[in-house]
Every structure is written in structure tokens, then in C-alpha cells.
Design an enzyme around this catalytic site. Structure first.
Site, PDB file in Angstrom:
ATOM      1  N   LYS A 196     105.563   1.607  27.666  1.00 33.95           N
ATOM      2  CA  LYS A 196     104.362   1.878  26.873  1.00 33.95           C
ATOM      3  C   LYS A 196     104.218   3.393  26.729  1.00 33.95           C
ATOM      4  CE  LYS A 196      99.410   1.229  26.544  1.00 33.95           C
ATOM      5  NZ  LYS A 196      98.227   0.527  27.044  1.00 33.95           N
ATOM      6  N   LYS A 249     106.064  -0.712  23.468  1.00 29.57           N
ATOM      7  CA  LYS A 249     104.840  -0.476  22.705  1.00 29.57           C
ATOM      8  C   LYS A 249     104.660   1.007  22.443  1.00 29.57           C
ATOM      9  CE  LYS A 249      99.901  -0.921  23.276  1.00 29.57           C
ATOM     10  NZ  LYS A 249      98.821  -1.224  24.169  1.00 29.57           N
TER      11      LYS A 249
HETATM   12  C1  PBG Z   1      94.930  -0.113  27.082  1.00 30.87           C
HETATM   13  C2  PBG Z   1      95.542  -0.689  25.863  1.00 30.87           C
HETATM   14  C3  PBG Z   1      95.714   0.016  24.671  1.00 30.87           C
HETATM   15  C4  PBG Z   1      96.266  -0.882  23.767  1.00 30.87           C
HETATM   16  C5  PBG Z   1      96.432  -2.106  24.419  1.00 30.87           C
HETATM   17  N1  PBG Z   1      95.980  -1.964  25.735  1.00 30.87           N
HETATM   18  C6  PBG Z   1      95.327   1.381  24.296  1.00 30.87           C
HETATM   19  C7  PBG Z   1      95.629   2.487  25.188  1.00 30.87           C
HETATM   20  O1  PBG Z   1      96.546   2.468  25.999  1.00 30.87           O
HETATM   21  O2  PBG Z   1      94.909   3.474  25.079  1.00 30.87           O
HETATM   22  C8  PBG Z   1      96.591  -0.523  22.354  1.00 30.87           C
HETATM   23  C9  PBG Z   1      96.871  -1.629  21.409  1.00 30.87           C
HETATM   24  C10 PBG Z   1      96.845  -1.233  19.993  1.00 30.87           C
HETATM   25  O3  PBG Z   1      96.754  -0.048  19.617  1.00 30.87           O
HETATM   26  O4  PBG Z   1      96.911  -2.160  19.177  1.00 30.87           O
HETATM   27  N2  PBG Z   1      95.189  -0.662  28.298  1.00 30.87           N
END
Ligand code: PBG
Length: 325
Positions: A196, A249
């Protein structure tokens, strides 16, 4: 021209193109994210995500029913927590009667066969907006992991089929697996947000949950977009700790990472086609700058072709409808 080899022969009509197509995509391989809020009859527009909504559970149930009829049966649930319930300990994350746990029970109760994936991270509950506890501007790892393991257990007890830690703390997969197993939840799956990245593409999601970090950024826990080998290390570590599936991601700016991981692991690989990727297409289409349906198909197929077995996407309904037409 006397050409013996003409690749165009394999493209000469739709049937031949379909026959030789290398990539297939089915609604059953998609996961639809749902933003859940308290109350009833609520369907609240998200400004930065055209045609996407925060839904109260009763509305989410309707959506799930429709999606099941279209062939999508897995849902990633994200609770939208009011500011008044957020604090620096993210204590609402462990409130067994809070929205984050209640929504799982209510949906599972109505649709026992729907596959529910639940987010394990503190940011929707944390007044600092970070995925972990904060002390002197540092995001604490081990203290956060203890809470995450408890949170995952509460979700499993409520009926979650797949817990999905999106926090990027070190060691959380192992800790969650151990807690789940010791409490009798050996069949609860873990989908690890393994690679991520610290990404600007999450902007609209943070708008949807009002969860943007209150200070700094997430770069001490989410990955640096300059790195590729590190993504493999994270995925391998998560698998060793017990992850059943790994995730990359965002998706589009990271297609190389999806392929890299797919080539080297033996568990299913997922990719999260994130909020910013959704809004780019929706807004361009609204402005009349592109053909929305074609762009959605090309986008989702590219993620699949890159090596992703599963796609978490806000386009789940658009795709499923096109497939059913
Ligand atoms: C946070 C989380 C995020 C997303 C999913 N879980 C945002 C972040 O890490 O700030 C983003 C998903 C998206 O942008 O569609 N735990």
C-alpha cells in the site's frame, strides 16, 4: 505485399477477437466498497466521488441485493464515523456496539451468503486521522498492532468473512492471525494490504470518510512510490505471517507492482482501484471528455491483465451492469 505473417488476421472480427482474448473478467472477481453511515434512509452524496454515496445500513442492504443479482457478492465495508466519536486513542474502533461492528452484524444477519470484507485500521476512528496511535508526532507500531488484533477479532465475531488490515504497521498480519486462531476463528480469512503506497489518489476516499490526517502524511508507514523490490518484501512477509491474499494499492500507477507480485507469490493477488482513479474517469466523462463505459472496461481489464485476480473497485456496479446488458 508478400507478407507471410499478418497478426491482423487474429483481429479481423469480433468473434475471432473474443476467441483469442487473453484476459477475462467476471463480476464475481470484483469487490465493491461501501461507505456506511449511521441512521436510516440515508444516501449522502460524496462530493469528490460522482454517483457514489454514504449509505445507512438499510440503504446498503438494498444495494447489496441489487449487486447480488448482478453477480457481485463481495463487499468491502468502511464506516463513516462522526467527528464527535473520534479521539486520540481511536477507542470507537473497539466499541462492540459502535457502527463499525454493528454494520457487519446487521448486513450478515440479512445476507448470510454475502462475503463481507472489513477494514482493519484506526484512521476512521482516530482524531489524528492516522492509521495508528500517535505519540509526539510518531505513529506507534506495536501499540497499534495490539488494537488492530482486537479490532479484527471483534469483526470476525460480528460475522466478517475477510479481515483486511489497511494500516501498514509491521507484524500486524501475524498478530491478527494468532488472535483469530486462539479465539476459534481459524476460518476467518486475511487479505493483507501488503503493498500500500503513500498515494495522492486516496484524496476522495478521505473526503468520503472525513479521515484525512490532521498533521503530516502517511509516509512513515505507507510505501514510497519509488520502490518496487520493497513491495515484494512486504507481500512475502505478509504471506509468511499468514495472509491468505495480498493486495497492491492503488492499481493504475502500480500495474508493474501487481505483475511483479503475481509472478512471485502463490496466493491470490488483489488490486485496489482507488477513489482517485474512480473520480478521474467519472469527472472526465461528466465533462464530456471521454467515453466513460469504454474507459471503465479498459481500466479494469488492464488491472486484470497486469496479474490481479481480484479487483476492489467503485466501478463494480458499472461493470456488472455492462456485463449483464
Ligand atoms: C485507510 C484507507 C485508505 C483507503 C482505504 N483504507 C486511505 C488512506 O490510507 O489514507 C483508500 C481507498 C481509496 O482511496 O479508495 N486505512
Amino acid at each position: 505485399m508478400n507478407l507471410k505473417i499478418r497478426p491482423r488476421r487474429n483481429r479481423k472480427n469480433a468473434s475471432i477477437r473474443d476467441m483469442v482474448a487473453e484476459t477475462t473478467l467476471n463480476a464475481s472477481q470484483l469487490i465493491m466498497p461501501l461507505f456506511i453511515c449511521d441512521g436510516s434512509g440515508q444516501k449522502i452524496a460524496i462530493k469528490s466521488m460522482p454517483n457514489y454515496f454514504r449509505l445507512s445500513v438499510d440503504q446498503a442492504l438494498k444495494e447489496i441485493k441489487e449487486m447480488q443479482s448482478l453477480g457481485v457478492n463481495t463487499f468491502a465495508l468502511f464506516p463513516a464515523i462522526p467527528d464527535a466519536l473520534k479521539n486520540s486513542k481511536a477507542s470507537e474502533a473497539l466499541n462492540a456496539s459502535g457502527l463499525g461492528i454493528r454494520m457487519i452484524k446487521e448486513i450478515k444477519n440479512k445476507f448470510p451468503d454475502a462475503v463481507l470484507m472489513t477494514d482493519v485500521a484506526l484512521d476512521p476512528f482516530n482524531s489524528d486521522g492516522h492509521d495508528g496511535l500517535v505519540k509526539n508526532n510518531e505513529i506507534l507500531n506495536d501499540e497499534t498492532v495490539e488494537i488492530l488484533a482486537k479490532m479484527a477479532l471483534l469483526q470476525a465475531q460480528a460475522g466478517s468473512d475477510i479481515v483486511a488490515p489497511s494500516d501498514m504497521m509491521d507484524g500486524r498480519i501475524g498478530a491478527i492471525r494468532k488472535t483469530l486462531d486462539s479465539e476459534g476463528f481459524k476460518n476467518t480469512s486475511i487479505m493483507a494490504y501488503s503493498a500500500k503506497y503513500a498515494s495522492a489518489y486516496y484524496g476522495p476516499f478521505r473526503d468520503a470518510l472525513e479521515s484525512a490526517p490532521k498533521f503530516g502524511d502517511k509516509k512513515t508507514y505507507q510505501m514510497d512510490y519509488r520502490n518496487r523490490t520493497e513491495a515484494l518484501r512486504e507481500a512475502q512477509l505478509d504471506i509468511k505471517e499468514g495472509a491468505d491474499m495480498v493486495m497492491v494499492k492503488p492499481a493504475l500507477a502500480y500495474l508493474d507492482i501487481i505483475r511483479e507480485i503475481k509472478n512471485s507469490v502463490k496466493v491470490p493477488v488483489a488490486a485496489y482501484n482507488v477513489s482517485g482513479e474512480y473520480s478521474m474517469i467519472k469527472l472526465a466523462a461528466q465533462a464530456g471528455f471521454c467515453d466513460e463505459k469504454k474507459m471503465i472496461l479498459e481500466t479494469l481489464y488492464s488491472i486484470k491483465r497486469a496479474g490481479s485476480d481480484i479487483i476492489i473497485t467503485y466501478f463494480a456496479k458499472d461493470f456488472a451492469k455492462m456485463q449483464n446488458d
